[in-house]
Motif scaffolding. Structure first.
Motif, PDB file in Angstrom:
ATOM      1  N   ARG A 306       0.820  -1.209   0.000  1.00 28.17           N
ATOM      2  CA  ARG A 306       0.000   0.000   0.000  1.00 28.17           C
ATOM      3  C   ARG A 306       0.856   1.262   0.000  1.00 28.17           C
ATOM      4  O   ARG A 306       0.478   2.278  -0.570  1.00 28.17           O
ATOM      5  CB  ARG A 306      -0.963  -0.011   1.192  1.00 28.17           C
ATOM      6  CG  ARG A 306      -2.114  -1.011   0.999  1.00 28.17           C
ATOM      7  CD  ARG A 306      -2.987  -1.110   2.241  1.00 28.17           C
ATOM      8  NE  ARG A 306      -3.629   0.151   2.576  1.00 28.17           N
ATOM      9  CZ  ARG A 306      -4.836   0.510   2.133  1.00 28.17           C
ATOM     10  NH1 ARG A 306      -5.518  -0.293   1.354  1.00 28.17           N
ATOM     11  NH2 ARG A 306      -5.349   1.672   2.485  1.00 28.17           N
ATOM     12  N   ALA A 311      -1.272   4.344  -1.354  1.00 29.15           N
ATOM     13  CA  ALA A 311      -2.518   4.289  -0.584  1.00 29.15           C
ATOM     14  C   ALA A 311      -2.297   4.675   0.872  1.00 29.15           C
ATOM     15  O   ALA A 311      -3.196   5.172   1.528  1.00 29.15           O
ATOM     16  CB  ALA A 311      -3.139   2.895  -0.665  1.00 29.15           C
ATOM     17  N   LEU A 342      -2.760  -1.811  -8.420  1.00 30.98           N
ATOM     18  CA  LEU A 342      -2.935  -2.654  -7.226  1.00 30.98           C
ATOM     19  C   LEU A 342      -4.289  -3.350  -7.274  1.00 30.98           C
ATOM     20  O   LEU A 342      -5.319  -2.724  -7.489  1.00 30.98           O
ATOM     21  CB  LEU A 342      -2.862  -1.796  -5.956  1.00 30.98           C
ATOM     22  CG  LEU A 342      -3.210  -2.504  -4.639  1.00 30.98           C
ATOM     23  CD1 LEU A 342      -2.051  -3.374  -4.155  1.00 30.98           C
ATOM     24  CD2 LEU A 342      -3.577  -1.506  -3.550  1.00 30.98           C
ATOM     25  N   LYS A 348     -14.270  -7.116  -1.845  1.00 26.11           N
ATOM     26  CA  LYS A 348     -15.585  -6.477  -1.722  1.00 26.11           C
ATOM     27  C   LYS A 348     -15.527  -5.086  -1.120  1.00 26.11           C
ATOM     28  O   LYS A 348     -16.270  -4.194  -1.513  1.00 26.11           O
ATOM     29  CB  LYS A 348     -16.506  -7.375  -0.899  1.00 26.11           C
ATOM     30  CG  LYS A 348     -17.009  -8.510  -1.753  1.00 26.11           C
ATOM     31  CD  LYS A 348     -17.715  -9.574  -0.977  1.00 26.11           C
ATOM     32  CE  LYS A 348     -17.940 -10.757  -1.897  1.00 26.11           C
ATOM     33  NZ  LYS A 348     -18.341 -11.951  -1.203  1.00 26.11           N
ATOM     34  N   GLN A 349     -14.641  -4.897  -0.152  1.00 23.91           N
ATOM     35  CA  GLN A 349     -14.587  -3.604   0.517  1.00 23.91           C
ATOM     36  C   GLN A 349     -13.735  -2.595  -0.242  1.00 23.91           C
ATOM     37  O   GLN A 349     -13.998  -1.409  -0.196  1.00 23.91           O
ATOM     38  CB  GLN A 349     -14.009  -3.762   1.940  1.00 23.91           C
ATOM     39  CG  GLN A 349     -14.777  -4.699   2.833  1.00 23.91           C
ATOM     40  CD  GLN A 349     -16.149  -4.181   3.162  1.00 23.91           C
ATOM     41  OE1 GLN A 349     -16.365  -2.989   3.263  1.00 23.91           O
ATOM     42  NE2 GLN A 349     -17.106  -5.083   3.312  1.00 23.91           N
ATOM     43  N   GLN A 350     -12.666  -3.072  -0.896  1.00 21.69           N
ATOM     44  CA  GLN A 350     -11.688  -2.130  -1.427  1.00 21.69           C
ATOM     45  C   GLN A 350     -11.633  -2.073  -2.958  1.00 21.69           C
ATOM     46  O   GLN A 350     -11.034  -1.165  -3.506  1.00 21.69           O
ATOM     47  CB  GLN A 350     -10.291  -2.489  -0.903  1.00 21.69           C
ATOM     48  CG  GLN A 350     -10.228  -2.464   0.615  1.00 21.69           C
ATOM     49  CD  GLN A 350      -8.908  -3.014   1.123  1.00 21.69           C
ATOM     50  OE1 GLN A 350      -8.329  -3.900   0.525  1.00 21.69           O
ATOM     51  NE2 GLN A 350      -8.449  -2.468   2.237  1.00 21.69           N
ATOM     52  N   ALA A 351     -12.229  -3.055  -3.609  1.00 23.56           N
ATOM     53  CA  ALA A 351     -12.085  -3.081  -5.064  1.00 23.56           C
ATOM     54  C   ALA A 351     -13.410  -2.925  -5.803  1.00 23.56           C
ATOM     55  O   ALA A 351     -13.514  -2.135  -6.730  1.00 23.56           O
ATOM     56  CB  ALA A 351     -11.404  -4.385  -5.491  1.00 23.56           C
ATOM     57  N   CYS A 352     -14.413  -3.669  -5.390  1.00 25.63           N
ATOM     58  CA  CYS A 352     -15.645  -3.715  -6.173  1.00 25.63           C
ATOM     59  C   CYS A 352     -16.614  -2.597  -5.797  1.00 25.63           C
ATOM     60  O   CYS A 352     -16.722  -2.221  -4.638  1.00 25.63           O
ATOM     61  CB  CYS A 352     -16.370  -5.047  -5.942  1.00 25.63           C
ATOM     62  SG  CYS A 352     -15.578  -6.431  -6.719  1.00 25.63           S
ATOM     63  N   PHE A 353     -17.316  -2.109  -6.818  1.00 16.85           N
ATOM     64  CA  PHE A 353     -18.511  -1.305  -6.597  1.00 16.85           C
ATOM     65  C   PHE A 353     -19.662  -2.283  -6.811  1.00 16.85           C
ATOM     66  O   PHE A 353     -20.113  -2.468  -7.948  1.00 16.85           O
ATOM     67  CB  PHE A 353     -18.561  -0.138  -7.574  1.00 16.85           C
ATOM     68  CG  PHE A 353     -17.357   0.763  -7.461  1.00 16.85           C
ATOM     69  CD1 PHE A 353     -17.364   1.825  -6.576  1.00 16.85           C
ATOM     70  CD2 PHE A 353     -16.227   0.519  -8.220  1.00 16.85           C
ATOM     71  CE1 PHE A 353     -16.253   2.645  -6.466  1.00 16.85           C
ATOM     72  CE2 PHE A 353     -15.113   1.337  -8.101  1.00 16.85           C
ATOM     73  CZ  PHE A 353     -15.126   2.405  -7.224  1.00 16.85           C
ATOM     74  N   VAL A 355     -22.860  -2.743  -6.402  1.00 11.72           N
ATOM     75  CA  VAL A 355     -24.160  -2.534  -7.044  1.00 11.72           C
ATOM     76  C   VAL A 355     -24.002  -1.968  -8.454  1.00 11.72           C
ATOM     77  O   VAL A 355     -24.985  -1.817  -9.153  1.00 11.72           O
ATOM     78  CB  VAL A 355     -25.064  -1.593  -6.217  1.00 11.72           C
ATOM     79  CG1 VAL A 355     -25.437  -2.251  -4.902  1.00 11.72           C
ATOM     80  CG2 VAL A 355     -24.406  -0.256  -5.982  1.00 11.72           C
ATOM     81  N   HIS A 356     -22.782  -1.643  -8.845  1.00 10.53           N
ATOM     82  CA  HIS A 356     -22.590  -1.054 -10.162  1.00 10.53           C
ATOM     83  C   HIS A 356     -22.264  -2.129 -11.203  1.00 10.53           C
ATOM     84  O   HIS A 356     -21.845  -3.231 -10.869  1.00 10.53           O
ATOM     85  CB  HIS A 356     -21.488   0.007 -10.118  1.00 10.53           C
ATOM     86  CG  HIS A 356     -21.876   1.207  -9.314  1.00 10.53           C
ATOM     87  ND1 HIS A 356     -20.969   2.131  -8.873  1.00 10.53           N
ATOM     88  CD2 HIS A 356     -23.071   1.626  -8.839  1.00 10.53           C
ATOM     89  CE1 HIS A 356     -21.589   3.070  -8.187  1.00 10.53           C
ATOM     90  NE2 HIS A 356     -22.868   2.771  -8.143  1.00 10.53           N
ATOM     91  N   GLY A 405     -21.719  -7.403  -8.287  1.00  9.79           N
ATOM     92  CA  GLY A 405     -22.040  -8.148  -7.064  1.00  9.79           C
ATOM     93  C   GLY A 405     -22.755  -9.459  -7.343  1.00  9.79           C
ATOM     94  O   GLY A 405     -22.804 -10.325  -6.474  1.00  9.79           O
ATOM     95  N   THR A 406     -23.325  -9.620  -8.530  1.00 14.93           N
ATOM     96  CA  THR A 406     -24.034 -10.857  -8.836  1.00 14.93           C
ATOM     97  C   THR A 406     -23.100 -11.922  -9.410  1.00 14.93           C
ATOM     98  O   THR A 406     -23.510 -13.056  -9.606  1.00 14.93           O
ATOM     99  CB  THR A 406     -25.160 -10.621  -9.866  1.00 14.93           C
ATOM    100  OG1 THR A 406     -24.571 -10.203 -11.097  1.00 14.93           O
ATOM    101  CG2 THR A 406     -26.122  -9.543  -9.402  1.00 14.93           C
ATOM    102  N   LEU A 407     -21.836 -11.557  -9.668  1.00 11.70           N
ATOM    103  CA  LEU A 407     -20.892 -12.530 -10.227  1.00 11.70           C
ATOM    104  C   LEU A 407     -20.291 -13.391  -9.117  1.00 11.70           C
ATOM    105  O   LEU A 407     -20.314 -13.032  -7.949  1.00 11.70           O
ATOM    106  CB  LEU A 407     -19.748 -11.814 -10.955  1.00 11.70           C
ATOM    107  CG  LEU A 407     -20.090 -10.948 -12.158  1.00 11.70           C
ATOM    108  CD1 LEU A 407     -18.803 -10.359 -12.738  1.00 11.70           C
ATOM    109  CD2 LEU A 407     -20.807 -11.757 -13.211  1.00 11.70           C
TER     110      LEU A 407
END
Lengths: 515, 334
Positions: A306, A311, A342, A348-353, A355-356, A405-407
């Motif tokens: 980081r 970061a 990176l 889930k917390q740091q990479a993905c949006f 609901v998008h 999120g559905t993947l």
């Protein structure tokens, strides 16, 4: 053991795609301190949660204090039965007093109101019994991490705990504090209370535990008396292996040094007692090379990554990319601009949006190169880019408008990898690339990393799974307590060698013994 | 592809996805239902005059609603818009008055001053949120009383009026029968929609609201995006203030009282999630129309204003409750 307090038999727990516990057993005697050992992902945490009532086992029995516990017990019912768990992250309310925390939800009452005098008196008695120097009226947030842990133990005693489960109890403690904790554990033992002690610090296991049980890959491996084995024996039992990963083929195209880190240091933080101290870290990564970072959680692997990426700040240290100094980096934006990408540790917390859409997730940092009329997104170019990486990484998706999120976890990770690849980085850092994804997808993710390296990118892979590090890396750098403890070609690495440089308390002579 | 098949199968098993349908079209259906109901009760409801009336009323807070959509998309809120509207209008009118009252292009002076005041105040909100880490709720709650107080200070609590015809045209004039404020609202809404949907900046607004940490690690300047949405909203509050003063023919200290409630309600009823990251301008326009129709229709049904407040409050809570419910269903496989 005739006088067993806890007897876990044939417990099985599966999550979608993963068998977390595969028919494990565990027997803990009365007044016994029992070490539960295993690498990350061995199933320790799952068993602890099952014991605490936080998770329901799919099958198997748990006998405790002479009766069989219902698998449907809630955490409160388990506490009432006498099983109390002290998690690594404490369950304390910082703004409340020590006594209030000890008796929360079970305050002594008089005429329907809280009997404060009684509560403080009872709390004081338990604190005195443990030989602690704590004021029952002190606010918990004013206490040190070690003292907060003592509050947790005191709280367990107010519940008449017969079995106290301690998950990595010394992770944030100093040497003297560890000694104090061990003293208290021996005290509890003398009172007939049993303890399950989960720790990576094997010297502590030797010092304070009576018996041990080893899990590996969700399976029970062995158990025995701590006195009968050496630290190295335990390491060997923990890492013995049957999962095989596809090995990286030596490409022979390793080029010039791309990333060079010199003397990165960072002092601890007053506001965050869990902050990891970094001590004089230096690493080089060449073009086309995959360097694995191996170490326990909190050893400084993720923290160093980081810092390199921008970061987190550091106090000292210089970072070069292709010979140009890029530090000090003040934001991830500067890291990206310097050619570093990176894939963060926590998808889930740091990479993905979550609901998008896949589209939004995949192209966000690259939009600067996908514009027309300066501000508008060139959707045709964007679609082309998404299609290119969908094919390259074989992302399974209905269309790019579906929420990420559905993947499945593996496909989510591929989208995040695509996001980084689209930046055309010179350095790619991947933190826990295959955490929580199934075996097939793991191999595919590894293949992506190999392809990236082959295209001349300098790759760093951080993983808590040693077999993974050994399979994907050309070279492995080991970390222990904020320091780099060595670097070796992956071909020479064995799990015992690596473990001896990662584990805390495996003294120098053990290192030699293992080599 | 495995995923596609599963989705198709699940959809087949469930049949018609009622919650999903209502999430998309529920508010629009409710709006149409209300219009039918009100016009059945009172035919004058659908008169050209009344429709113009409703649309002009809606436009004033609808304009701010476009900005508020951006703010709420980032997970924030702006409670200061009503007071800021009054302050910006009063500031513009004050300068016009000081320059003599009715002169050529006095409207332009008022428009520029109002928008400048709104923009500057919005910048202050945004900077306070990002620099000092004060929650938006608190910053704009403070702003709400500060700007109202400033409005009262400027002219000692009294109104400023006496604008010339050119000024008042902006509130009462029309082009081809469409009231000017409605035209402005249409332009603002369209621009707001296009920016959100088609630009890089729009994507960044969604990203910051959807997951601020992931946005930061994706190289976004999160603080810049966060601050910018308050600037946009401030600017639009200034613009709305100017239009309202032109419509009323005076800038009043009590103008825009409780507008923040109407504006936030429009956005939330329009489906933008208070958790951030989900929603859009289209929904806000429908939401603003719904509230406008509701207020107007209740008046025409002679429902006491006391009851109006109760009804609007209940509808806001129901809209958010539904949003939370839909969100928990969406989150099935997180």
């Amino acid at each position: 053991m005739a006088d067993a307090l806890l007897r876990v038999r044939d417990v099985r727990k599966t999550f979608p795609g993963v068998v977390a516990l595969d028919g494990v057993q565990l027997t803990v005697g009365r007044g016994e301190v029992h070490a539960l050992l295993g690498e990350n992902g061995a199933g320790k945490s799952t068993l602890l949660k099952t014991l605490a009532g936080a998770q329901r086992a799919d099958q198997g029995t748990i006998d405790f204090d002479g009766r069989t516990l219902s698998p449907d017990d809630t955490p409160i019912q388990r506490q009432q039965a006498g099983i109390v768990t002290i998690y690594q992250e404490f369950n304390l309310l910082p703004a409340m007093s020590v006594a209030e925390n000890m008796y929360i939800g079970r305050e002594p009452l008089r005429n329907g109101l809280i009997d404060w005098q009684q509560m403080f008196r009872d709390a004081q008695k338990i604190i005195d019994d443990l030989g602690l120097e704590l004021g029952p009226k002190t606010q918990v947030r004013k206490l040190s991490v070690a003292e907060q842990q003592m509050v947790e133990i005191s709280k367990a005693l107010t519940m008449n705990a017969q079995l106290i489960i301690m998950d990595e109890p010394t992770a944030a403690l100093s040497g003297r504090e560890v000694d104090k904790l061990h003293e208290i554990i021996r005290d509890l033992k003398a009172k007939g209370i049993s303890i399950i002690y989960v720790s990576h610090k094997l010297n502590e296991v030797k010092a304070v535990c009576d018996r041990y049980t080893v899990f590996r890959d969700g399976k029970y491996i062995t158990s025995g008396s701590v006195a009968d084995v050496t630290v190295n024996d335990m390491v060997r039992q923990m890492v013995g292996r049957d999962v095989e990963f596809l090995k990286k083929q030596a490409t022979g195209t390793v080029g010039d040094v791309v990333l060079k880190i010199q003397g990165v240091s960072r002092a601890g933080s007053v506001s965050d007692p869990h902050a990891v101290v970094l001590r004089d870290m230096s690493v080089e990564v060449r073009a086309g090379e995959i360097v694995g970072f191996a170490g326990l959680v909190g050893a400084g692997r993720t923290e160093l990554a980081r810092v390199i990426f921008g970061a987190d700040p550091c106090d000292e240290g210089i970072v070069y990319v292709n010979g140009n100094q890029i530090s000090p980096l003040r934001s991830p934006k500067q890291g990206i601009d310097a050619g570093i990408a990176l894939v963060p540790e926590d998808r889930k917390q740091q990479a993905c949006f979550l609901v998008h859409s896949i589209r939004q997730n995949m192209t966000l940092p690259s939009l600067g190169r996908l514009t027309k009329w300066k501000y508008f997104i060139d959707e045709a170019a964007e679609t082309k880019l998404i299609e290119e990486y969908r094919q390259k990484l074989r992302v399974k998706m209905a269309n790019d408008q579906v929420a990420i999120g559905t993947l499945s976890g593996g496909n989510q990770q591929k989208v995040i990898l695509a996001r980084c690849m689209a930046l055309k980085p010179k350095v790619l850092i991947v933190d826990e690339p295959t955490r929580g994804i199934d075996v097939g997808a793991k191999a595919e993710v590894h293949q992506v990393l190999f392809d990236m390296a082959r295209s001349g990118i300098a790759v760093i892979v951080i993983s808590s799974e040693l077999p993974e590090v050994m399979a994907v890396s050309d070279r492995i750098v080991t970390f222990r307590e904020g320091q780099i403890t060595g670097s070796m070609p992956a071909g020479e690495a064995t799990e015992e060698k690596l473990m001896s440089r990662m584990a805390i308390g495996v003294g120098e002579h053990h290192v030699h013994a293992a080599e | 592809m495995a995923n596609t098949m599963v989705t198709a199968k699940e959809a087949g098993r469930r049949g018609f996805d009622f919650v999903g349908f209502m999430e998309k079209y529920g508010v629009l259906l409710f709006l149409i239902l209300l219009i039918i109901l009100f016009s059945a009760y009172n035919p004058r409801f659908l008169s050209a005059r009344n429709i113009t009336n409703i649309l002009t009323e809606v436009s004033i807070y609808g304009i701010i609603g476009v900005g508020m959509t951006y703010v709420i998309l980032t997970g924030g809120v702006d409670l200061a818009v009503g007071s800021l509207l009054a302050f910006a209008a009063m500031g513009g009118a004050y300068v016009v008055q000081a320059l003599g009252g009715d002169f050529v292009l006095s409207w332009l002076v008022a428009l520029l001053i109002s928008c400048a005041i709104g923009t500057a105040a919005g910048y202050l909100h945004g900077k306070t949120v990002t620099k000092f880490n004060v929650p938006p709720f608190i910053v704009t709650l403070g702003g709400m009383t500060v700007w109202r107080g400033m409005t009262l200070i400027i002219n000692d609590g009294g109104p400023i009026s006496g604008f010339d015809a050119g000024y008042r045209w902006w509130g009462r004039g029309d082009i081809l029968g469409i009231p000017v404020p409605v035209l402005v609202f249409m332009i603002v809404a369209l621009a707001g929609y296009i920016v959100l949907r088609y630009t890089r900046y729009g994507r960044q607004v969604y990203a910051v609201g959807g997951n601020p940490e992931a946005a930061r690690l994706s190289g976004l300047n999160v603080n810049y995006v966060l601050a910018s949405v308050y600037v946009i909203t401030g600017f639009l509050a200034g613009l709305a203030g100017f239009l309202l003063s032109a419509r009323l023919g005076s800038a009043e200290a009590v103008a825009g009282m409780n507008y923040e409630l109407r504006v936030i309600a429009s956005v939330v009823i329009g489906g933008t999630s208070l958790f951030g990251g989900i929603g859009g301008v289209g929904g806000t326009v429908i939401g603003a129309l719904l509230i406008g129709v509701l207020i107007n229709g209740l008046v025409m049904m002679n429902v006491s204003p006391y009851y109006q407040q109760v009804i609007i409050g209940v509808i806001i809570v129901l809209a958010v409750a539904f949003d939370t419910y839909a969100k928990s269903r969406r989150g099935g496989r997180k």
